[in-house]
Design a protein around this motif. Structure first.
Motif, short mmCIF file in Angstrom:
data_model
loop_
_atom_site.label_atom_id
_atom_site.label_comp_id
_atom_site.label_asym_id
_atom_site.label_seq_id
_atom_site.Cartn_x
_atom_site.Cartn_y
_atom_site.Cartn_z
N ASP A 1 0.83 -1.18 0.00
CA ASP A 1 0.00 0.00 0.00
C ASP A 1 0.88 1.24 0.00
O ASP A 1 1.94 1.27 0.61
CB ASP A 1 -0.90 -0.05 1.24
N ASP A 60 -7.91 7.87 4.08
CA ASP A 60 -8.84 7.08 3.28
C ASP A 60 -8.06 6.34 2.19
O ASP A 60 -7.49 6.97 1.30
CB ASP A 60 -9.87 8.00 2.63
N LYS A 62 -8.95 4.95 -0.40
CA LYS A 62 -9.42 5.29 -1.75
C LYS A 62 -8.84 6.63 -2.22
O LYS A 62 -8.81 6.89 -3.41
CB LYS A 62 -10.94 5.33 -1.78
N ARG A 66 -2.41 4.96 -6.58
CA ARG A 66 -1.82 3.64 -6.79
C ARG A 66 -0.36 3.83 -7.19
O ARG A 66 0.06 4.92 -7.59
CB ARG A 66 -2.59 2.90 -7.88
#
Length: 81
Positions: A1, A60, A62, A66
């Motif tokens: 992540d 968050d 979202k 990426r």
């Protein structure tokens, strides 16, 4: 992540971790309840770089870019030789 990568990049740029605390539990509370300070240690960092790291550290998931977006970011592209 990208959050973990953002934390490492933050430390590399600022010279200190994005979230402080007196112990691990306090650090975790700060991660969940506060935002990193992009003033101290970021004086020599271009605003675009700080903004990218700030997005990477979004609470968050979202809201985090990426990996492909990070490596294609104009600030990153402009600093990779």
């Amino acid at each position: 992540d990208m959050w973990g990568v953002g934390a490492v990049v933050y430390m590399s740029m600022a010279g200190h971790p994005p979230f402080g605390g007196i112990d691990e539990a306090n650090v975790m509370r700060n991660v969940l309840a506060s935002r990193p300070d992009f003033n101290a240690g970021f004086e020599a960092v271009e605003r675009a770089g700080a903004e990218l790291v700030e997005r990477m550290l979004s609470q968050d998931p979202k809201g985090r870019p990426r990996a492909d977006r990070v490596i294609a970011d104009a600030w990153v592209v402009g600093h990779v030789r």
